[in-house]
Design a protein around this motif. Structure first.
Motif, PDB file in Angstrom:
ATOM      1  N   VAL A 144      34.910  75.181  61.411  1.00 56.30           N
ATOM      2  CA  VAL A 144      35.368  74.700  62.598  1.00 56.30           C
ATOM      3  C   VAL A 144      35.700  75.977  63.534  1.00 56.30           C
ATOM      4  O   VAL A 144      36.602  76.945  63.006  1.00 56.30           O
ATOM      5  CB  VAL A 144      36.732  73.782  62.898  1.00 56.30           C
ATOM      6  CG1 VAL A 144      37.167  73.431  64.180  1.00 56.30           C
ATOM      7  CG2 VAL A 144      36.669  72.547  61.774  1.00 56.30           C
ATOM      8  N   ILE A 145      35.187  76.201  64.746  1.00 58.12           N
ATOM      9  CA  ILE A 145      35.415  77.252  65.475  1.00 58.12           C
ATOM     10  C   ILE A 145      36.394  76.765  66.450  1.00 58.12           C
ATOM     11  O   ILE A 145      36.012  75.591  67.335  1.00 58.12           O
ATOM     12  CB  ILE A 145      34.386  77.727  65.838  1.00 58.12           C
ATOM     13  CG1 ILE A 145      33.352  78.651  65.045  1.00 58.12           C
ATOM     14  CG2 ILE A 145      34.387  78.894  67.115  1.00 58.12           C
ATOM     15  CD1 ILE A 145      31.848  79.067  65.562  1.00 58.12           C
ATOM     16  N   THR A 146      37.470  77.245  66.860  1.00 59.51           N
ATOM     17  CA  THR A 146      38.653  76.671  67.445  1.00 59.51           C
ATOM     18  C   THR A 146      39.252  77.936  68.363  1.00 59.51           C
ATOM     19  O   THR A 146      39.436  78.892  67.687  1.00 59.51           O
ATOM     20  CB  THR A 146      39.281  75.803  67.038  1.00 59.51           C
ATOM     21  OG1 THR A 146      40.215  75.037  68.127  1.00 59.51           O
ATOM     22  CG2 THR A 146      40.039  76.349  65.792  1.00 59.51           C
ATOM     23  N   GLY A 147      39.918  77.656  69.519  1.00 57.93           N
ATOM     24  CA  GLY A 147      40.764  78.594  69.990  1.00 57.93           C
ATOM     25  C   GLY A 147      41.994  77.970  69.840  1.00 57.93           C
ATOM     26  O   GLY A 147      43.274  78.500  70.387  1.00 57.93           O
ATOM     27  N   GLY A 148      42.105  76.655  69.086  1.00 57.06           N
ATOM     28  CA  GLY A 148      43.438  76.070  68.594  1.00 57.06           C
ATOM     29  C   GLY A 148      44.042  76.718  67.531  1.00 57.06           C
ATOM     30  O   GLY A 148      43.626  77.863  66.856  1.00 57.06           O
ATOM     31  N   SER A 149      44.819  75.991  66.561  1.00 57.03           N
ATOM     32  CA  SER A 149      45.519  76.412  65.648  1.00 57.03           C
ATOM     33  C   SER A 149      45.031  76.084  64.384  1.00 57.03           C
ATOM     34  O   SER A 149      44.186  75.107  64.227  1.00 57.03           O
ATOM     35  CB  SER A 149      47.015  75.858  65.623  1.00 57.03           C
ATOM     36  OG  SER A 149      47.834  75.994  64.578  1.00 57.03           O
ATOM     37  N   ALA A 150      45.317  76.682  63.288  1.00 54.22           N
ATOM     38  CA  ALA A 150      44.667  76.406  62.002  1.00 54.22           C
ATOM     39  C   ALA A 150      45.415  74.945  61.574  1.00 54.22           C
ATOM     40  O   ALA A 150      44.892  74.195  60.612  1.00 54.22           O
ATOM     41  CB  ALA A 150      45.056  77.565  60.896  1.00 54.22           C
ATOM     42  N   ALA A 204      39.588  85.385  63.639  1.00 47.63           N
ATOM     43  CA  ALA A 204      39.744  85.366  62.317  1.00 47.63           C
ATOM     44  C   ALA A 204      39.310  84.269  61.551  1.00 47.63           C
ATOM     45  O   ALA A 204      39.073  83.272  62.080  1.00 47.63           O
ATOM     46  CB  ALA A 204      41.372  85.143  61.943  1.00 47.63           C
ATOM     47  N   VAL A 205      38.819  84.402  60.334  1.00 48.69           N
ATOM     48  CA  VAL A 205      38.324  83.438  59.400  1.00 48.69           C
ATOM     49  C   VAL A 205      39.694  83.017  58.384  1.00 48.69           C
ATOM     50  O   VAL A 205      40.075  83.920  57.693  1.00 48.69           O
ATOM     51  CB  VAL A 205      36.973  83.929  58.459  1.00 48.69           C
ATOM     52  CG1 VAL A 205      36.554  82.933  57.493  1.00 48.69           C
ATOM     53  CG2 VAL A 205      36.303  84.361  59.351  1.00 48.69           C
ATOM     54  N   VAL A 206      39.644  81.733  58.261  1.00 53.22           N
ATOM     55  CA  VAL A 206      40.575  80.946  57.428  1.00 53.22           C
ATOM     56  C   VAL A 206      40.046  79.817  56.826  1.00 53.22           C
ATOM     57  O   VAL A 206      39.167  79.313  57.103  1.00 53.22           O
ATOM     58  CB  VAL A 206      41.786  80.521  58.329  1.00 53.22           C
ATOM     59  CG1 VAL A 206      42.585  81.812  59.173  1.00 53.22           C
ATOM     60  CG2 VAL A 206      41.306  79.287  59.227  1.00 53.22           C
ATOM     61  N   HIS A 207      40.994  79.548  55.800  1.00 53.23           N
ATOM     62  CA  HIS A 207      40.696  78.369  54.867  1.00 53.23           C
ATOM     63  C   HIS A 207      41.889  77.443  54.671  1.00 53.23           C
ATOM     64  O   HIS A 207      42.928  78.038  54.484  1.00 53.23           O
ATOM     65  CB  HIS A 207      40.048  78.666  53.522  1.00 53.23           C
ATOM     66  CG  HIS A 207      39.900  77.386  52.694  1.00 53.23           C
ATOM     67  ND1 HIS A 207      40.599  76.882  51.784  1.00 53.23           N
ATOM     68  CD2 HIS A 207      38.673  76.444  52.669  1.00 53.23           C
ATOM     69  CE1 HIS A 207      40.119  75.933  51.125  1.00 53.23           C
ATOM     70  NE2 HIS A 207      38.954  75.650  51.749  1.00 53.23           N
ATOM     71  N   LYS A 208      41.802  76.247  54.996  1.00 50.77           N
ATOM     72  CA  LYS A 208      42.979  75.416  54.870  1.00 50.77           C
ATOM     73  C   LYS A 208      42.988  74.604  53.325  1.00 50.77           C
ATOM     74  O   LYS A 208      41.867  73.893  53.105  1.00 50.77           O
ATOM     75  CB  LYS A 208      43.200  74.487  55.988  1.00 50.77           C
ATOM     76  CG  LYS A 208      44.672  73.549  55.643  1.00 50.77           C
ATOM     77  CD  LYS A 208      44.517  72.556  56.993  1.00 50.77           C
ATOM     78  CE  LYS A 208      46.265  72.249  57.084  1.00 50.77           C
ATOM     79  NZ  LYS A 208      46.140  71.349  58.327  1.00 50.77           N
ATOM     80  N   GLY A 209      43.880  74.792  52.473  1.00 48.31           N
ATOM     81  CA  GLY A 209      43.779  74.218  51.105  1.00 48.31           C
ATOM     82  C   GLY A 209      43.968  72.850  50.958  1.00 48.31           C
ATOM     83  O   GLY A 209      44.540  72.368  52.091  1.00 48.31           O
ATOM     84  N   PRO A 210      43.690  72.104  49.779  1.00 48.40           N
ATOM     85  CA  PRO A 210      44.029  70.783  49.723  1.00 48.40           C
ATOM     86  C   PRO A 210      45.589  70.393  49.951  1.00 48.40           C
ATOM     87  O   PRO A 210      45.755  69.240  50.543  1.00 48.40           O
ATOM     88  CB  PRO A 210      43.564  70.541  48.392  1.00 48.40           C
ATOM     89  CG  PRO A 210      43.504  71.627  47.744  1.00 48.40           C
ATOM     90  CD  PRO A 210      43.148  72.777  48.722  1.00 48.40           C
ATOM     91  N   ASP A 211      46.576  71.408  49.699  1.00 50.18           N
ATOM     92  CA  ASP A 211      47.790  71.232  49.968  1.00 50.18           C
ATOM     93  C   ASP A 211      48.337  71.443  51.274  1.00 50.18           C
ATOM     94  O   ASP A 211      49.356  71.489  51.711  1.00 50.18           O
ATOM     95  CB  ASP A 211      48.706  71.909  48.896  1.00 50.18           C
ATOM     96  CG  ASP A 211      48.457  73.154  48.821  1.00 50.18           C
ATOM     97  OD1 ASP A 211      47.602  73.790  49.571  1.00 50.18           O
ATOM     98  OD2 ASP A 211      49.198  74.259  48.388  1.00 50.18           O
ATOM     99  N   GLY A 212      47.233  71.822  52.083  1.00 52.30           N
ATOM    100  CA  GLY A 212      47.793  72.364  53.649  1.00 52.30           C
ATOM    101  C   GLY A 212      48.022  73.848  53.658  1.00 52.30           C
ATOM    102  O   GLY A 212      48.376  73.988  55.071  1.00 52.30           O
ATOM    103  N   GLU A 213      48.002  74.598  52.786  1.00 53.56           N
ATOM    104  CA  GLU A 213      48.245  76.114  52.972  1.00 53.56           C
ATOM    105  C   GLU A 213      47.174  76.757  53.478  1.00 53.56           C
ATOM    106  O   GLU A 213      45.826  76.490  53.088  1.00 53.56           O
ATOM    107  CB  GLU A 213      48.654  76.628  51.631  1.00 53.56           C
ATOM    108  CG  GLU A 213      48.969  78.025  51.629  1.00 53.56           C
ATOM    109  CD  GLU A 213      48.995  78.765  50.262  1.00 53.56           C
ATOM    110  OE1 GLU A 213      48.916  79.893  50.318  1.00 53.56           O
ATOM    111  OE2 GLU A 213      49.537  78.195  49.519  1.00 53.56           O
TER     112      GLU A 213
END
Length: 78
Positions: free
Chosen positions: A13-19, A40-49
């Motif tokens: 997802v490319i977004t100007g919003g929040s992770a 920045a490039v991020v990943h949201k894990g299954p536990d929400g981290e």
């Protein structure tokens, strides 16, 4: 701005919003200060981290960050 991509079955997802807006398991390309500071490039894990994957190296454009996210996904699937 919010755009959805899929690469090798993984959501990006490319977004100007929040992770926080990402679903668990999704990768995100996030604008930093509206893109003025970079992306920045991020990943949201299954536990929400949420983990930043580019080690504080910010990209100038969302296209560069998206290409990096796709490379990471390819390495995960290798």
């Amino acid at each position: 701005m919010r755009r959805y991509h899929s690469h090798l079955g993984r959501d990006i997802v490319i977004t100007g919003g929040s992770a926080r807006d990402l679903d668990p398991g999704q990768f995100g390309v996030l604008a930093i200060d509206g893109g003025a500071v970079g992306w920045a490039v991020v990943h949201k894990g299954p536990d929400g981290e949420v983990v930043e994957l580019n080690n504080e190296m910010h990209f100038e454009t969302p296209e560069e960050a998206l290409a990096f996210a796709k490379e990471l996904i390819e390495m995960l699937d290798a």
